[in-house]
Design a protein around this motif. Structure first.
Motif, PDB file in Angstrom:
ATOM      1  N   ARG A 172      39.965   9.039  21.282  1.00 42.53           N
ATOM      2  CA  ARG A 172      40.656   9.695  21.715  1.00 42.53           C
ATOM      3  C   ARG A 172      41.268   7.721  22.629  1.00 42.53           C
ATOM      4  N   LYS A 173      39.524   7.058  22.285  1.00 42.80           N
ATOM      5  CA  LYS A 173      40.251   5.144  22.628  1.00 42.80           C
ATOM      6  C   LYS A 173      39.970   4.706  21.280  1.00 42.80           C
ATOM      7  N   ARG A 174      40.599   5.136  20.428  1.00 40.33           N
ATOM      8  CA  ARG A 174      41.230   4.375  19.272  1.00 40.33           C
ATOM      9  C   ARG A 174      40.210   3.181  18.582  1.00 40.33           C
ATOM     10  N   LEU A 175      39.042   3.358  19.019  1.00 39.95           N
ATOM     11  CA  LEU A 175      37.616   2.228  18.687  1.00 39.95           C
ATOM     12  C   LEU A 175      36.699   2.764  17.534  1.00 39.95           C
ATOM     13  N   THR A 176      36.681   2.100  17.032  1.00 40.23           N
ATOM     14  CA  THR A 176      35.086   2.182  15.626  1.00 40.23           C
ATOM     15  C   THR A 176      34.372   0.852  16.255  1.00 40.23           C
ATOM     16  N   HIS A 177      33.034   1.699  16.312  1.00 46.01           N
ATOM     17  CA  HIS A 177      31.825   0.709  16.620  1.00 46.01           C
ATOM     18  C   HIS A 177      31.462   0.731  15.580  1.00 46.01           C
ATOM     19  N   ARG A 178      30.871  -0.420  14.887  1.00 45.27           N
ATOM     20  CA  ARG A 178      29.330  -1.200  13.926  1.00 45.27           C
ATOM     21  C   ARG A 178      28.220  -1.396  14.066  1.00 45.27           C
ATOM     22  N   ALA A 179      27.703  -0.748  12.868  1.00 47.63           N
ATOM     23  CA  ALA A 179      26.432  -1.533  13.526  1.00 47.63           C
ATOM     24  C   ALA A 179      25.822  -1.330  11.854  1.00 47.63           C
ATOM     25  N   VAL A 180      24.298  -2.464  11.647  1.00 50.47           N
ATOM     26  CA  VAL A 180      24.121  -2.714  10.483  1.00 50.47           C
ATOM     27  C   VAL A 180      22.382  -2.402  10.536  1.00 50.47           C
ATOM     28  N   VAL A 181      21.746  -1.430   9.733  1.00 47.28           N
ATOM     29  CA  VAL A 181      20.307  -1.510   9.476  1.00 47.28           C
ATOM     30  C   VAL A 181      19.616  -2.382   9.225  1.00 47.28           C
ATOM     31  N   THR A 182      18.688  -2.875   9.742  1.00 47.31           N
ATOM     32  CA  THR A 182      18.029  -4.252   8.809  1.00 47.31           C
ATOM     33  C   THR A 182      16.331  -3.853   8.441  1.00 47.31           C
ATOM     34  N   ALA A 183      15.818  -4.712   7.512  1.00 46.85           N
ATOM     35  CA  ALA A 183      15.438  -4.628   6.776  1.00 46.85           C
ATOM     36  C   ALA A 183      13.991  -3.452   7.296  1.00 46.85           C
ATOM     37  N   ASP A 184      13.971  -3.827   8.843  1.00 45.85           N
ATOM     38  CA  ASP A 184      12.384  -3.294   9.639  1.00 45.85           C
ATOM     39  C   ASP A 184      12.721  -2.328  10.407  1.00 45.85           C
ATOM     40  N   GLY A 185      14.400  -1.882  10.519  1.00 48.06           N
ATOM     41  CA  GLY A 185      14.301  -0.246  10.845  1.00 48.06           C
ATOM     42  C   GLY A 185      14.850  -0.221  11.948  1.00 48.06           C
ATOM     43  N   LYS A 186      15.627  -1.598  12.400  1.00 46.92           N
ATOM     44  CA  LYS A 186      16.268  -1.842  13.590  1.00 46.92           C
ATOM     45  C   LYS A 186      17.683  -1.219  13.520  1.00 46.92           C
ATOM     46  N   ILE A 187      18.796  -1.419  14.508  1.00 52.85           N
ATOM     47  CA  ILE A 187      20.298  -0.963  14.451  1.00 52.85           C
ATOM     48  C   ILE A 187      20.333  -3.126  15.037  1.00 52.85           C
ATOM     49  N   ARG A 188      20.647  -3.232  14.285  1.00 54.42           N
ATOM     50  CA  ARG A 188      22.331  -4.343  15.109  1.00 54.42           C
ATOM     51  C   ARG A 188      23.669  -4.276  14.780  1.00 54.42           C
ATOM     52  N   LEU A 189      23.823  -4.715  15.910  1.00 56.82           N
ATOM     53  CA  LEU A 189      25.046  -5.006  16.657  1.00 56.82           C
ATOM     54  C   LEU A 189      26.288  -6.450  15.945  1.00 56.82           C
ATOM     55  N   PRO A 190      27.267  -6.026  16.048  1.00 58.06           N
ATOM     56  CA  PRO A 190      27.915  -7.232  15.677  1.00 58.06           C
ATOM     57  C   PRO A 190      27.672  -8.593  16.487  1.00 58.06           C
ATOM     58  N   ASP A 191      27.019  -8.241  17.761  1.00 57.24           N
ATOM     59  CA  ASP A 191      26.808  -9.574  18.265  1.00 57.24           C
ATOM     60  C   ASP A 191      25.461  -9.925  17.959  1.00 57.24           C
ATOM     61  N   GLY A 192      24.866  -9.055  17.062  1.00 58.93           N
ATOM     62  CA  GLY A 192      23.131 -10.048  17.244  1.00 58.93           C
ATOM     63  C   GLY A 192      21.905  -9.269  17.437  1.00 58.93           C
ATOM     64  N   SER A 193      22.797  -7.847  18.562  1.00 64.91           N
ATOM     65  CA  SER A 193      21.453  -7.741  19.514  1.00 64.91           C
ATOM     66  C   SER A 193      20.526  -6.317  18.063  1.00 64.91           C
ATOM     67  N   THR A 194      19.927  -6.295  18.227  1.00 66.48           N
ATOM     68  CA  THR A 194      19.033  -5.167  17.841  1.00 66.48           C
ATOM     69  C   THR A 194      18.940  -4.517  18.786  1.00 66.48           C
ATOM     70  N   PHE A 195      18.533  -3.249  17.999  1.00 63.79           N
ATOM     71  CA  PHE A 195      17.251  -2.012  18.728  1.00 63.79           C
ATOM     72  C   PHE A 195      16.855  -1.322  17.911  1.00 63.79           C
ATOM     73  N   ALA A 196      15.774  -0.847  18.273  1.00 67.89           N
ATOM     74  CA  ALA A 196      14.729  -0.086  17.895  1.00 67.89           C
ATOM     75  C   ALA A 196      15.451   1.398  17.806  1.00 67.89           C
ATOM     76  N   LYS A 197      16.110   2.196  18.869  1.00 63.62           N
ATOM     77  CA  LYS A 197      16.651   3.685  18.506  1.00 63.62           C
ATOM     78  C   LYS A 197      17.915   3.472  18.207  1.00 63.62           C
ATOM     79  N   PRO A 198      18.608   4.396  18.626  1.00 64.06           N
ATOM     80  CA  PRO A 198      20.257   4.485  18.815  1.00 64.06           C
ATOM     81  C   PRO A 198      20.009   4.816  19.535  1.00 64.06           C
ATOM     82  N   SER A 199      20.485   5.255  20.070  1.00 63.90           N
ATOM     83  CA  SER A 199      20.699   6.279  21.900  1.00 63.90           C
ATOM     84  C   SER A 199      21.412   5.049  22.595  1.00 63.90           C
TER      85      SER A 199
END
Length: 147
Positions: A84-111
């Motif tokens: 509805r907002k016509r937005l797509t959010h992207r992230a990358v999986v890191t070697a240590d199993g975290k999620i890295r967002l385009p701004d460089g922040s990383t998260f251990a959990k998906p939510s």
């Protein structure tokens, strides 16, 4: 912060900070997304939000386990589409199993990672799609649990 597993409540404590620390928090905050606690958790590299678990309580299906099992690979892309907002959010999986967002922040959990993108609590396991397989993280987690 403590989490009572029986009641699933979170105890919050108030702290006082000076103007200089508050200004730093504001500089690191994502507008309309972060509260002060979110910024501190990110800067201190703690898991944010409702996905926080007790140390050592990881179960099969955490992102690191999915990487170890070969269901996710470092560099794999995740996406979440807000139609509805016509937005797509992207992230990358890191070697240590975290999620890295385009701004460089990383998260251990998906939510918490997805919350940082959309600005509200959201089930990252069910809403992030693994681009290569076109499956949700939840489907990959269930596959791992079934092994």
């Amino acid at each position: 912060m403590t989490v009572d597993p029986e009641e699933r409540t979170v105890a919050m404590h108030r702290i006082e900070i000076d103007d200089e620390v508050y200004a730093l928090l504001q500089r690191h905050a994502r507008p309309f997304v972060d509260r002060e606690n979110d910024v501190l958790r990110r800067l201190l590299q703690l898991d944010a939000g409702a996905d926080t678990v007790t140390a050592g309580a990881r179960g099969a299906g955490d992102l690191a386990d999915l990487v170890k099992a070969g269901l996710l690979k470092p560099g794999d892309e995740l996406e979440h589409v807000q139609t509805r907002k016509r937005l797509t959010h992207r992230a990358v999986v890191t070697a240590d199993g975290k999620i890295r967002l385009p701004d460089g922040s990383t998260f251990a959990k998906p939510s918490p990672a997805l919350k940082a993108c959309v600005g509200h609590d959201i089930n990252g396991w069910g809403q992030w799609t693994h681009v290569r397989s076109r499956r949700t993280l939840q489907a990959l987690r269930e596959e791992l649990r079934g092994r």
